[in-house]
Enzyme design. Sequence first.
Site, PDB file in Angstrom:
ATOM      1  CB  THR A 185      13.060  34.152 107.644  1.00 38.09           C
ATOM      2  OG1 THR A 185      13.149  33.202 108.692  1.00 38.09           O
ATOM      3  CG2 THR A 185      13.214  33.450 106.312  1.00 38.09           C
ATOM      4  CG  HIS A 217      18.659  35.439 107.336  1.00 40.52           C
ATOM      5  ND1 HIS A 217      19.982  35.549 107.717  1.00 40.52           N
ATOM      6  CD2 HIS A 217      17.994  35.030 108.439  1.00 40.52           C
ATOM      7  CE1 HIS A 217      20.093  35.205 108.983  1.00 40.52           C
ATOM      8  NE2 HIS A 217      18.908  34.891 109.458  1.00 40.52           N
TER       9      HIS A 217
END
Length: 351
Positions: A47, A50
Site C-alpha cells: 500500500t 502505491h
Amino acid sequence: MNNLPSAMMAVTKQEPTPGVVIRDVPIPVMGPDDVLVKVQAVSLCGTDVHIYNWDAWASGRMHPPLTIGHEFAGTIVEVGSNTSRVMPGDFVSAESHIICGKCLQCRMGQYHTCQNVKILGVDTDGCFADYTVVPENNVWVNEPTMPPHLASVQEPLGNAVFATLVEPVTAASVAIFGCGPTGLCAAAVAKAAGAGLVVAIDVNPYRLDLAERMGAYVTLNPMEDDIIEELKRRTDGNGVDVVLEMSGSPAAIQTGLKSLRMGGRFTSFGIPSVPVDIDFSEIIFKGIRVLGVSGRRMFETWYQTAALLKTERLNLAPLVTHRMMLSDFDNAMHIMRSGMSGKIVLTPDGM
Ligand code: ZN
C-alpha cells in the site's frame, strides 16, 4: 503532554504527487477514545508503494497532507479519558482498519468489510513518525518480550493468516501464487497449520528462496516450470485443494483456477491492476469456492496470529530482510520496488 517534544519527524505526503516529504510535524492530537504511541518500529507495505508512486488508486483515495504508514509496534505514552483496556507502558501494535461500528456490516459483525472504513496512514495520519495516535479499539497488546521488528509485521501476517485459514488447510495441498511478503507469510502459516503440501510460485528467484526458508516444501517458477502440470503431478493428477492467489497477476489467477482440483478453494487476495478475463464455467463445473479476502477479521485473526506465534512453529525470521532508519525512507522504497526484499522494517531516528 508532559515530557513530550512539541514536534516530531514524520514521513508525509504533502502534495498529490509521487514521492514523500520527511519533515517535522506537530505531535498528533489524541481524542478521548484514542491512545498516543511512541513508535519503535514500522514496516513497509505494498500500500505504501502505491502511495509513494501516487498511482490511480492512491490519487483517487487520498487527501494530502497526511503522515503515511500503517504497520508498527510501539509503547503507549498517553491514553484518552474514555479508554479503559490499555495503559501507558503497554507494548502495542494496531489493526489498521478503523471501523465505524454503525453500518450494516459492522452491526452484523463483519467488521473487516465496514463500508465506512478509514485506514491508518491512508485516510488518517499514520505511523511513519516518532509518535502515532490510534483508537483504543484498534490497539493490539503484544507480548512484552516480542521484538519490535516482528511485532510490527503482525498486521500483514494477519492478512496471510486470514487468507490461508479462511477454511482449514490441515493435510491439504496448498499452492501460493505470488511470494511478496503476504505470500511468504502464507507459506509459513500453511506449514504451521499442518498443510500436506505447500507450493510457492513466483517469477523472482530471490523471493522463491525466501519462500523456501519460510516453509514452502516446493518452489516453482512459471518462467521455467509448467505450473499446472507440476501441481497435478504432485497431487495424483487431481490438482491442489487450495490456491492462495497473492500476486494479482491475471496469468496467475487463470493458472490458479486451472490448477485447482474439483471442489477446491480459491482465495483471492492479490489485487489485479486491470480487469481479468477468466473462464467462469471453470468455477461452476469444478465447483470451486472463490473467497475474496481483504484485511483481517477483527479480532479473531489477531488472536489466531498471536496463538500461532506462541507455538514457535511459525518462523518469521527470514521475512524481515532489511532493517533501516526511518529517515532512509526513499532508499527503503527503492529496495522494496526492486522486488529484492521481504519485509523492510524501519526504526524512527528518535529511538
Ligand atoms: Zn462500519
